[in-house]
Structure formats: structure tokens, C-alpha cells
Motif scaffolding. Structure first.
Motif, PDB file in Angstrom:
ATOM      1  N   ILE A   1      -2.431 -11.822   2.101  1.00 26.17           N
ATOM      2  CA  ILE A   1      -2.677 -10.812   1.056  1.00 26.17           C
ATOM      3  C   ILE A   1      -1.359 -10.447   0.387  1.00 26.17           C
ATOM      4  O   ILE A   1      -1.243 -10.411  -0.837  1.00 26.17           O
ATOM      5  CB  ILE A   1      -3.312  -9.535   1.657  1.00 26.17           C
ATOM      6  CG1 ILE A   1      -4.672  -9.845   2.264  1.00 26.17           C
ATOM      7  CG2 ILE A   1      -3.479  -8.459   0.579  1.00 26.17           C
ATOM      8  CD1 ILE A   1      -5.307  -8.674   2.984  1.00 26.17           C
TER       9      ILE A   1
ATOM     10  N   ALA B   1       2.311  -1.208   1.094  1.00 22.38           N
ATOM     11  CA  ALA B   1       0.845  -1.153   1.136  1.00 22.38           C
ATOM     12  C   ALA B   1       0.326  -1.774   2.421  1.00 22.38           C
ATOM     13  O   ALA B   1      -0.510  -1.191   3.115  1.00 22.38           O
ATOM     14  CB  ALA B   1       0.259  -1.874  -0.081  1.00 22.38           C
ATOM     15  N   ILE B   2       0.883  -2.954   2.759  1.00 24.16           N
ATOM     16  CA  ILE B   2       0.395  -3.639   3.954  1.00 24.16           C
ATOM     17  C   ILE B   2       0.808  -2.888   5.224  1.00 24.16           C
ATOM     18  O   ILE B   2       0.077  -2.841   6.201  1.00 24.16           O
ATOM     19  CB  ILE B   2       0.902  -5.105   3.971  1.00 24.16           C
ATOM     20  CG1 ILE B   2       0.404  -5.839   2.730  1.00 24.16           C
ATOM     21  CG2 ILE B   2       0.469  -5.814   5.221  1.00 24.16           C
ATOM     22  CD1 ILE B   2      -1.096  -5.840   2.531  1.00 24.16           C
TER      23      ILE B   2
ATOM     24  N   LEU C   1       6.119  -1.838  -3.314  1.00 24.74           N
ATOM     25  CA  LEU C   1       4.729  -1.397  -3.243  1.00 24.74           C
ATOM     26  C   LEU C   1       3.888  -2.349  -2.386  1.00 24.74           C
ATOM     27  O   LEU C   1       3.119  -1.915  -1.512  1.00 24.74           O
ATOM     28  CB  LEU C   1       4.158  -1.316  -4.662  1.00 24.74           C
ATOM     29  CG  LEU C   1       2.845  -0.564  -4.794  1.00 24.74           C
ATOM     30  CD1 LEU C   1       3.066   0.921  -4.590  1.00 24.74           C
ATOM     31  CD2 LEU C   1       2.209  -0.804  -6.155  1.00 24.74           C
ATOM     32  N   VAL C   2       4.055  -3.647  -2.622  1.00 20.71           N
ATOM     33  CA  VAL C   2       3.279  -4.632  -1.861  1.00 20.71           C
ATOM     34  C   VAL C   2       3.641  -4.560  -0.383  1.00 20.71           C
ATOM     35  O   VAL C   2       2.778  -4.564   0.503  1.00 20.71           O
ATOM     36  CB  VAL C   2       3.523  -6.059  -2.404  1.00 20.71           C
ATOM     37  CG1 VAL C   2       2.904  -7.092  -1.502  1.00 20.71           C
ATOM     38  CG2 VAL C   2       2.974  -6.188  -3.812  1.00 20.71           C
TER      39      VAL C   2
ATOM     40  N   MET D   1       0.927   0.231   5.444  1.00 14.82           N
ATOM     41  CA  MET D   1       0.125   1.447   5.533  1.00 14.82           C
ATOM     42  C   MET D   1      -1.276   1.187   6.088  1.00 14.82           C
ATOM     43  O   MET D   1      -2.021   2.102   6.388  1.00 14.82           O
ATOM     44  CB  MET D   1       0.006   2.103   4.147  1.00 14.82           C
ATOM     45  CG  MET D   1       1.120   3.110   3.886  1.00 14.82           C
ATOM     46  SD  MET D   1       1.500   3.310   2.141  1.00 14.82           S
ATOM     47  CE  MET D   1      -0.076   3.499   1.424  1.00 14.82           C
ATOM     48  N   VAL D   2      -1.634  -0.078   6.193  1.00 11.40           N
ATOM     49  CA  VAL D   2      -2.953  -0.401   6.748  1.00 11.40           C
ATOM     50  C   VAL D   2      -2.995   0.068   8.196  1.00 11.40           C
ATOM     51  O   VAL D   2      -2.045  -0.162   8.945  1.00 11.40           O
ATOM     52  CB  VAL D   2      -3.181  -1.932   6.681  1.00 11.40           C
ATOM     53  CG1 VAL D   2      -4.452  -2.310   7.398  1.00 11.40           C
ATOM     54  CG2 VAL D   2      -3.220  -2.382   5.242  1.00 11.40           C
TER      55      VAL D   2
END
Lengths: 295, 321
Positions: free
Chosen positions: B286, B26-27, B22-23, B29-30
Motif C-alpha cells: 500500500i 498513515a501506515i 503523509l504516506v 497509524m494503522v
């Protein structure tokens, strides 16, 4: 306490307990919570409809940072904008974010939870393990991560908060389904040839409602805090649009000269959260007989 | 017990893998490409060849699954990447900022227990008294005042009314000057601990009330034990079991960083590191901080589960037993 005669007759006639909201009003926490929330919903509605004393974004350069007065009920901010009007509009923004995010989270979460609990087996395993992954993040961090991906703004805040609270609803909904599906009335319904989908939504779901309703009220209070927190960090509602969290954050540098800028948004956040917490407590007392006796 | 522990640890591996996926995703997908994300505006000055070379260096030209596994492999070896903006390794940054958060978390829990436990116990013993009502009002307030609001108010009162500035960016480590360090941390710890004190109060009160009605408490009284020993020795020990769980979960949260409180009080902890990374769009950082915090959180929840099973005699560890 002696019940009023008319309450007794209604109960006798219908053979039911008094309606939920009647019991809620009779409960002290529930009643205070309801009053507070009604107050916020009312001022919020006025804020949405534009029925504020001044337009929330209108600047009055001559009246910058004036204290509460007859002209400006709660004073003005650095740009001479009317604080009362901004609080009303900000409240509308916060309540909208809270309401939509909880609506989204409770719908998706409940659906996932009851399906997982009812079908069981691998489906249950997969759904709940995915929920566990979301549970592995502290709430605000997960919301922040979603905002990083989607960018700040009202809609994305709704989505971020919904992602955070979906797993909680899934867990709360799944629990009672596990025992409900083994009960006689479900077997009876199945023997009558009623479809599984109908059993799930018409027979099982209504019986999981009590804990879910309590959860909705508590989730509203948390999402109000989360929205205020995200806005406080500048990652929720974007200026010049007002939000309680953002207004509180902006007030910090002016606290010495204009303490009202901090006081009123702070009070608004506190009373709003308090309202939903009290309502949640009241609902729990009314809906769950086990905790009611303990209070 | 051992089998229970092993089962729990095995069940916890998929969660951790899920968290890492997930982490990582997520990045990715930015919006925008990673090189620009890493270098910021300076990425505009890169030539096509330089950009391609950088992509190859960071492995960005490889398939995403391969990228994930190489990232995971590095992470497992403690390499979480490099923060170009800080000019330092992410792991080092995290480890530098973690002690502050750790100290703040433990201080907050200590404050919460000092306030919450006695009031909760007294409220249960004097059920429905004025003290009980007072305790309930305080705990309702505590649950309704978010820590950032309390923090803001504390700073206002300290600076405007008393003319003290808690700390304006000059954080001092405990080993350098313990007194000054505690002075700097006590107020933010109070801001964070207050709402937890409210939870502790509520939980202690309700579980004490439950336990005080139990048969074994009646037996203890019937034996002629003094009320104080009935309450403090017999009742409290069992009443505290759910409170212990609560403490564990809260520590998990607090170690995730006090995102806003650290920001308000300018404390160089994990939370402030994360918020700074987000506002600078520092993706490596992040990603590292999020993974670190989530890992902490999962491990602490596991530990809490195990402690809970160990201290509550009603829970058996083996299904057959």
C-alpha cells in the motif's frame, strides 16, 4: 422574455434582485436539479424514519429474486429483501455521507482558506503548502488511504471524503479573499476600529459565498460518486446495511437472472449525481454573471 | 523560462517530502503492530525472540524519525520494501502492473478526444442549435455516470445481450497479441473515457465560444478567409489551450490507476494492485503504490503547468517581464 408584473413590483419595492431560489427555479438546469434532489431527500427521509414499504433488512425467503410487481415495487434481491425499501434506506445512507462530508470539508476548508488568504505571509504559505500535499493524491486513492488507516464504516467514510475535499474548499475560498482584503470597504471597516475577526467573518466571508455555494453543490455530486465507489469496493457502507454502490456491486453476479438489481441502483446513482450537477450548473449561471452569458 | 522551471521544481520538493511523510505516517497509524501487519495470522506463531529479531531486522526498534529517513533513503534508491504475500519486491510489482494502467490511460484519453473534440467544436459553431443541445445533454450524462456504473453496464450488455466475456482474468500483453490486447482494453477504456469526453466537450465548447467572439477572429473573417480556416486554424489553436491542461490533469488521474474499472474488468494494473493490497492489509505494498501514484501525479501536474506556460502566449514566465 417578458417578466411577470408582480416580479417587477417586488423588485421595485425592495430595490433588490429576486431571491436566489426564485432565480434558480427560473433557470432550467437549476429547476430540474432541484426537483431531482428534492425527490431523493424526500425518499431518503422516509428511509431514515423507517417509512419504507418493508423493513430494508427483512428477508422473505420465499420471494427471492422476484421481479418488479405490485407486492414488491422494484423486485427483491437474493435474500428476498425488498429492493425499493433498500434503495430508500441506501439513498438515506449515501446522502447522509455526502451531506456530512461536504459540511465538514466546506467548514474546515473555507476557514483555512479565508484565514490563509486574509493573514497572508507565512501562515498562508504553511496552510496552502499542506493543502498542496493533499492535492498530490488522486481523490479515490486518498479516500482509500484514510479508510485503510481508520477502517471501513459509515463515519469513517464521511471523514475520508471530507479529507479529500477540504483542500478544494480552501483554494476556492482563499482566491477571492486575496482581492477582497485590499478593497476600500475593508479599509473603511478597519478605520472604524472593527476587530480583524469581525471584518473577516462579517465583511469578507459573505463576499466569498457565491463560488463556495457552487462548489458545495459540485462537491455533493462528487462525494456521492466517491461514497458509491468506496462501497462498490466493499470499503464504504458495510453489509447488511444497504448503499447504492454496494447494491450495484452485489448485483453483478446476478445480472443475468435479475437485471433489476443492477438497473435501479444504477439509475439512482446516476440521477442523484445528475441532480447535484444540474443544481451546480444552475447556481453557477445564477450567481456568476460571466458564465451565465456564455450558456 | 528556465528560471520559471527551476522555481517550479524547487517549490515542488516540499510537496514531495510532505507526501512521503503523509504516506509513511498513515501506515504507522494503522492499529496493530507492523510485524503482524506484514505476516498476517502467521505472526501468532512467532516466539518473543523471533519477533524482536524481526523488529531489529526491519529497523522497527529505532526511533520513528530514524525509521522515516531510512525508509525515504531506500525509496529514493528504488527500494520500496518487500511484499511477503507476493514473494516479490514492491518496486518490481509496481513496474509489472504499471504498463497496463499506462496503456489504459492513453486509450481512454484517445477515446475521450475522438468523442469530445468534434462534438464540442460543432456545438460552439452551431451555438444554440439542436446539435448543441444534444451535445450538452450527452456531456451532462457523461459527467453523471460514474465509470464503475458504466463499466458494470458495459459488461452486462456484452455478456448477457451479446454473449461475449471481455476477459475473465486472462489478460494478454500488447506485444504478445496486439489485437486481443486492444479487444480487452477497449471497453474499460471507453468506461473511463466517457466522462472525460464529457469534460472535453464542455471545455472545448465554452472556450471555442469565447474565442469565436474575439477580435482576432473577426479580423480573420474580415480578411475574407474561409470559415473553415477561421475555425480550424485561428480559433481552434487558442481554444485548445485549456483543453490541453485538462488532458494533462486527466492523465495524472488515470495513471493513478482505475481502481474500480480495473477491478471490474479484471485488468492487472496499478489500481487493482492497490485495491488488492488494501483488502489483504499488505502495508508495504500500500505504502509503495501510494507513494508511486502520488509521485506520478505531482510530476505530471508540474509538466502540465510548464506546458501550459509554454503554449499560452499570454503567460509570461518571469515575473519582471
Amino acid at each position: 422574455m417578458i417578466a411577470k408584473p408582480e416580479a417587477i413590483t417586488t423588485e421595485l419595492r425592495t430595490g433588490r434582485r429576486p431571491a436566489l431560489w426564485r432565480r434558480l427555479i427560473a433557470n432550467r438546469s437549476g429547476a430540474v436539479g432541484l426537483v431531482l434532489i428534492s425527490l431523493f431527500v424526500l425518499t431518503g427521509l422516509l428511509g431514515i424514519l423507517g417509512l419504507t414499504p418493508y423493513p430494508p433488512l427483512e428477508q422473505h425467503p420465499r420471494d427471492r429474486l422476484t421481479g418488479p410487481s405490485a407486492t414488491y415495487l422494484l423486485g427483491t434481491d437474493l435474500f428476498g429483501r425488498d429492493l425499493a425499501s433498500r434503495l430508500m434506506r441506501g439513498g438515506a445512507n449515501s446522502l447522509q455521507v455526502a451531506a456530512f462530508s461536504v459540511l465538514l470539508a466546506s467548514t474546515v476548508g473555507t476557514l483555512l482558506g479565508i484565514v490563509a488568504g486574509y493573514i497572508g505571509g507565512q501562515v498562508d504559505n504553511v496552510i496552502m503548502r499542506v493543502m498542496d500535499i493533499f492535492f498530490a493524491f488522486p481523490t479515490l486513492l486518498l479516500a482509500l488511504l484514510v479508510v485503510v488507516v481508520l477502517g471501513p464504516g459509515l463515519q469513517n467514510t464521511v471523514f475520508a471524503i471530507a479529507v479529500v475535499y477540504t483542500p478544494i474548499f480552501a483554494r476556492v475560498a482563499r482566491g477571492p479573499v486575496l482581492s477582497l482584503k485590499e478593497m476600500d470597504f475593508v479599509t473603511a471597516a478597519r478605520c472604524l476600529g472593527i476587530s480583524e475577526r469581525r471584518i473577516l467573518f462579517r465583511h469578507v466571508l459573505p463576499n466569498t459565498m457565491a463560488p463556495l455555494i457552487v462548489q458545495v453543490s459540485l462537491a455533493l455530486s462528487w462525494s456521492l460518486i466517491t461514497e458509491a465507489g468506496l462501497s462498490f469496493l466493499g470499503l464504504g457502507t458495510q453489509p447488511p446495511e444497504p448503499s447504492w454502490g454496494l447494491m450495484l456491486s452485489e448485483s453483478r453476479s446476478l445480472a443475468e437472472t435479475a437485471p433489476w438489481l443492477m438497473l435501479f441502483p444504477g439509475l439512482a446513482i446516476m440521477l442523484g449525481v445528475l441532480g447535484f450537477n444540474l443544481l451546480g450548473d444552475g447556481l453557477r449561471d445564477v450567481l456568476d454573471p460571466r458564465t451565465a452569458t456564455r450558456q | 523560462m528556465l528560471r520559471y522551471l527551476v522555481n517550479r521544481i524547487i517549490a515542488f520538493i516540499p510537496t514531495l517530502l510532505g507526501v512521503s511523510i503523509l504516506v509513511f505516517l498513515a501506515i504507522r497509524m494503522v492499529p496493530g503492530d507492523q510485524i503482524t501487519a506484514m505476516l498476517g495470522t502467521e505472526a501468532g506463531m512467532l516466539t518473543q525472540a523471533q519477533r524482536a529479531a524481526l523488529e531489529e531486522y526491519f529497523g522497527l526498534d529505532k526511533p520513528i524519525v530514524e525509521q522515516y529517513f531510512s525508509w525515504l533513503g531506500n525509496a529514493l534508491r528504488g527500494n520500496l520494501g518487500y511484499s511477503v504475500r507476493h514473494g516479490e519486491e514492491v518496486t518490481k510489482l509496481i513496474l509489472n502492473h504499471f504498463p497496463v494502467t499506462l496503456e489504459l490511460a492513453f486509450l481512454s484519453v484517445a477515446i475521450a478526444l475522438i468523442i469530445g473534440l468534434p462534438i464540442g467544436i460543432m456545438a460552439a459553431i452551431r451555438h444554440n442549435s439542436l446539435l448543441d443541445l444534444f451535445g450538452r445533454i450527452i456531456s451532462m450524462l457523461g459527467l453523471s455516470v460514474p465509470n464503475f456504473l458504466l463499466g458494470t453496464l458495459i459488461i452486462y450488455v456484452l455478456s448477457v445481450v451479446f454473449g461475449i466475456l471481455p476477459n475473465s482474468g486472462n489478460y494478454v500483453d500488447f506485444h504478445e497479441d496486439p489485437v486481443l490486447n486492444l479487444q480487452q482494453l477497449i471497453f474499460p477504456a471507453f468506461a473511463m473515457g466517457f466522462s472525460f469526453a464529457a469534460s472535453v466537450m464542455r471545455m472545448t465548447r465554452s472556450s471555442m465560444l469565447e474565442v469565436l467572439g474575439d477580435d482576432y477572429v473577426r479580423t480573420a473573417r474580415a480578411k475574407g478567409l474561409r470559415e473553415r480556416s477561421v475555425v480550424l486554424v485561428h480559433a481552434l489553436r487558442n481554444a485548445l489551450i485549456p483543453v490541453v491542461t485538462l488532458i494533462g490533469v486527466e492523465i495524472g488521474y488515470l495513471l493513478g490507476g482505475a481502481f474500480i474499472v480495473e477491478q471490474i474488468f479484471s485488468l492487472p494494473g496499478i489500481g487493482r494492485l492497490a485495491v488488492g493490497a488494501i483488502s489483504q492489509r499488505n502495508y508495504a505494498l500500500i505504502q509503495g503504490v501510494t507513494l508511486f501514484v502520488a509521485l506520478n501525479f505531482v510530476v505530471i501536474n508540474l509538466v502540465v503547468d510548464v506546458i501550459y506556460a509554454a503554449i499560452d502566449p499570454r503567460i509570461s514566465y518571469d515575473r519582471k517581464a
